[in-house]
Design a protein around this motif. Structure first.
Motif, PDB file in Angstrom:
ATOM      1  N   UNK A  59       6.403   1.867   0.712  1.00 14.27           N
ATOM      2  CA  UNK A  59       5.231   1.009   0.582  1.00 14.27           C
ATOM      3  C   UNK A  59       5.089   0.237   1.877  1.00 14.27           C
ATOM      4  N   UNK A  60       3.856  -0.122   2.206  1.00 11.47           N
ATOM      5  CA  UNK A  60       3.551  -0.792   3.468  1.00 11.47           C
ATOM      6  C   UNK A  60       2.800  -2.088   3.185  1.00 11.47           C
ATOM      7  N   UNK A  61       3.115  -3.123   3.963  1.00 11.85           N
ATOM      8  CA  UNK A  61       2.454  -4.423   3.796  1.00 11.85           C
ATOM      9  C   UNK A  61       1.005  -4.335   4.259  1.00 11.85           C
ATOM     10  N   UNK A  62       0.101  -4.741   3.379  1.00 10.58           N
ATOM     11  CA  UNK A  62      -1.319  -4.684   3.705  1.00 10.58           C
ATOM     12  C   UNK A  62      -1.655  -5.570   4.902  1.00 10.58           C
ATOM     13  N   UNK A  63      -0.990  -6.708   5.031  1.00  7.75           N
ATOM     14  CA  UNK A  63      -1.259  -7.594   6.167  1.00  7.75           C
ATOM     15  C   UNK A  63      -0.913  -6.915   7.490  1.00  7.75           C
ATOM     16  N   UNK A  64       0.192  -6.159   7.526  1.00 10.21           N
ATOM     17  CA  UNK A  64       0.576  -5.448   8.751  1.00 10.21           C
ATOM     18  C   UNK A  64      -0.431  -4.347   9.068  1.00 10.21           C
ATOM     19  N   UNK A  65      -0.866  -3.619   8.045  1.00 10.30           N
ATOM     20  CA  UNK A  65      -1.827  -2.528   8.243  1.00 10.30           C
ATOM     21  C   UNK A  65      -3.151  -3.082   8.762  1.00 10.30           C
ATOM     22  N   UNK A  66      -3.623  -4.180   8.166  1.00  5.91           N
ATOM     23  CA  UNK A  66      -4.881  -4.786   8.617  1.00  5.91           C
ATOM     24  C   UNK A  66      -4.774  -5.265  10.061  1.00  5.91           C
ATOM     25  N   UNK A  67      -3.632  -5.841  10.426  1.00  9.60           N
ATOM     26  CA  UNK A  67      -3.429  -6.303  11.803  1.00  9.60           C
ATOM     27  C   UNK A  67      -3.454  -5.127  12.776  1.00  9.60           C
ATOM     28  N   UNK A  68      -2.830  -4.024  12.397  1.00  3.95           N
ATOM     29  CA  UNK A  68      -2.836  -2.846  13.272  1.00  3.95           C
ATOM     30  C   UNK A  68      -4.234  -2.253  13.399  1.00  3.95           C
ATOM     31  N   UNK A  69      -4.979  -2.263  12.307  1.00  6.13           N
ATOM     32  CA  UNK A  69      -6.335  -1.710  12.352  1.00  6.13           C
ATOM     33  C   UNK A  69      -7.239  -2.518  13.278  1.00  6.13           C
ATOM     34  N   UNK A  70      -7.095  -3.815  13.283  1.00  5.26           N
ATOM     35  CA  UNK A  70      -7.949  -4.634  14.152  1.00  5.26           C
ATOM     36  C   UNK A  70      -7.521  -4.524  15.610  1.00  5.26           C
ATOM     37  N   UNK A  71      -6.257  -4.169  15.855  1.00  9.13           N
ATOM     38  CA  UNK A  71      -5.749  -4.046  17.229  1.00  9.13           C
ATOM     39  C   UNK A  71      -5.933  -2.639  17.785  1.00  9.13           C
ATOM     40  N   UNK A  72      -6.229  -1.667  16.947  1.00 10.72           N
ATOM     41  CA  UNK A  72      -6.323  -0.265  17.363  1.00 10.72           C
ATOM     42  C   UNK A  72      -7.781   0.090  17.673  1.00 10.72           C
ATOM     43  N   UNK A  73      -8.063   0.574  18.880  1.00 16.95           N
ATOM     44  CA  UNK A  73      -9.432   0.996  19.187  1.00 16.95           C
ATOM     45  C   UNK A  73      -9.784   2.251  18.391  1.00 16.95           C
TER      46      UNK A  73
ATOM     47  N   UNK B 106       0.829  -1.196   0.000  1.00 18.56           N
ATOM     48  CA  UNK B 106       0.000   0.000   0.000  1.00 18.56           C
ATOM     49  C   UNK B 106       0.867   1.250   0.000  1.00 18.56           C
ATOM     50  N   UNK B 107       0.357   2.298  -0.620  1.00 15.50           N
ATOM     51  CA  UNK B 107       1.042   3.587  -0.616  1.00 15.50           C
ATOM     52  C   UNK B 107       0.753   4.299   0.705  1.00 15.50           C
ATOM     53  N   UNK B 108       1.555   5.310   1.037  1.00 13.72           N
ATOM     54  CA  UNK B 108       1.262   6.083   2.247  1.00 13.72           C
ATOM     55  C   UNK B 108      -0.149   6.689   2.226  1.00 13.72           C
ATOM     56  N   UNK B 109      -0.613   7.123   1.062  1.00 17.06           N
ATOM     57  CA  UNK B 109      -1.959   7.709   0.970  1.00 17.06           C
ATOM     58  C   UNK B 109      -3.032   6.666   1.269  1.00 17.06           C
ATOM     59  N   UNK B 110      -2.843   5.442   0.803  1.00 11.29           N
ATOM     60  CA  UNK B 110      -3.813   4.378   1.072  1.00 11.29           C
ATOM     61  C   UNK B 110      -3.851   4.031   2.559  1.00 11.29           C
ATOM     62  N   UNK B 111      -2.678   3.968   3.176  1.00 10.53           N
ATOM     63  CA  UNK B 111      -2.605   3.676   4.612  1.00 10.53           C
ATOM     64  C   UNK B 111      -3.248   4.824   5.391  1.00 10.53           C
ATOM     65  N   UNK B 112      -2.950   6.048   5.002  1.00 11.01           N
ATOM     66  CA  UNK B 112      -3.508   7.217   5.682  1.00 11.01           C
ATOM     67  C   UNK B 112      -5.031   7.214   5.615  1.00 11.01           C
ATOM     68  N   UNK B 113      -5.582   6.834   4.476  1.00 10.39           N
ATOM     69  CA  UNK B 113      -7.042   6.793   4.336  1.00 10.39           C
ATOM     70  C   UNK B 113      -7.649   5.762   5.280  1.00 10.39           C
ATOM     71  N   UNK B 114      -6.977   4.636   5.453  1.00 11.08           N
ATOM     72  CA  UNK B 114      -7.499   3.590   6.346  1.00 11.08           C
ATOM     73  C   UNK B 114      -7.483   4.046   7.804  1.00 11.08           C
ATOM     74  N   UNK B 115      -6.435   4.780   8.203  1.00 14.03           N
ATOM     75  CA  UNK B 115      -6.329   5.250   9.588  1.00 14.03           C
ATOM     76  C   UNK B 115      -6.968   6.611   9.796  1.00 14.03           C
TER      77      UNK B 115
END
Length: 63
Positions: free
Chosen positions: A45-59, A9-18
């Motif tokens: 670039x960021x691994x989508x699996x890592x981003x998804x894991x952080x999103x599920x762990x972040x309140x 994922x690009x930084x913009x894609x990660x930023x949109x998710x968070x």
């Protein structure tokens, strides 16, 4: 044994998710909170699996 290529994922894609600014994502990577991969052109670039894991762990914000 064949493995699927990792989705990046690009930084913009990660930023949109968070729901943060892309510069915040870069700051998190500099602080070691996210693992970034550099492309041949030097872009992060960021691994989508890592981003998804952080999103599920972040309140959600405000809690």
């Amino acid at each position: 044994m064949t493995t699927e290529p990792e989705n990046l994922m690009t930084p913009a894609e990660v930023a949109a998710r968070f729901r943060v600014d892309p510069k915040t994502v870069t700051r998190w990577a500099n602080q070691g909170r996210l693992t970034s991969i550099r492309t041949l052109g030097g872009h992060r670039r960021y691994r989508e699996t890592e981003i998804n894991a952080l999103l599920t762990a972040t309140p959600p914000h405000g809690r």
